[in-house]
Design a protein around this motif. Structure first.
Motif, short mmCIF file in Angstrom:
data_model
loop_
_atom_site.label_atom_id
_atom_site.label_comp_id
_atom_site.label_asym_id
_atom_site.label_seq_id
_atom_site.Cartn_x
_atom_site.Cartn_y
_atom_site.Cartn_z
N TYR A 166 26.86 102.39 -8.59
CA TYR A 166 27.96 101.43 -8.54
C TYR A 166 27.67 100.35 -7.50
N GLU A 179 32.48 105.32 -4.21
CA GLU A 179 31.54 104.55 -5.03
C GLU A 179 30.17 105.25 -5.02
N HIS A 199 30.02 94.50 -8.81
CA HIS A 199 31.07 95.43 -8.38
C HIS A 199 31.61 95.15 -6.99
N THR A 219 34.48 96.18 -2.28
CA THR A 219 34.18 96.59 -3.65
C THR A 219 35.39 96.38 -4.56
#
Length: 120
Positions: free
Chosen positions: A68, A64, A74, A31
């Motif tokens: 997200y 996260e 992302h 991420t």
């Protein structure tokens, strides 16, 4: 289009800072919390690889949200070596067979936790 999004990210490490710490593991998902924000890996999970070049690893900061994670921009696909440069303490765990999961505990160490298969 996806490559353009990756090229526009302002990564926490520059390409010339990446050293050969964990070569030969293949690709992984990580991420932006790690690669852009520079947070340490707080959660890592390995599933059975689906391609020869896939390590099966996915690395997250651990905080996260689902929203997200649902946003494809992302996260990205990286060489495991790249993520090892962001967070070298993952290296000792990379040979753990799939399926497995690790989470950073209160003392800051990545420890094994029960693997939970994703819901379909």
């Amino acid at each position: 289009m996806r490559n353009e999004a990756v090229m526009q990210k302002n990564f926490a490490l520059k390409a010339e800072q990446i050293r050969p710490l964990a070569k030969g593991y293949g690709g992984c998902i990580a991420t932006d919390m790690i690669t852009v924000e520079g947070k340490p890996v707080g959660y890592m999970v390995r599933e059975e690889p689906v391609r020869p070049e896939d390590s099966g690893w996915c690395f997250m900061a651990g905080d996260e949200s689902q929203d997200y994670m649902d946003e494809a921009s992302h996260h990205g696909i990286y060489d495991v070596n790249t993520i090892a440069n962001y967070c070298p303490d993952i290296i000792e765990l990379l040979d753990t067979p799939a399926p497995c999961a690790f989470e950073r505990n209160a003392s800051g160490k990545l420890v094994a936790i029960p693997y939970e298969a994703p819901e379909d």
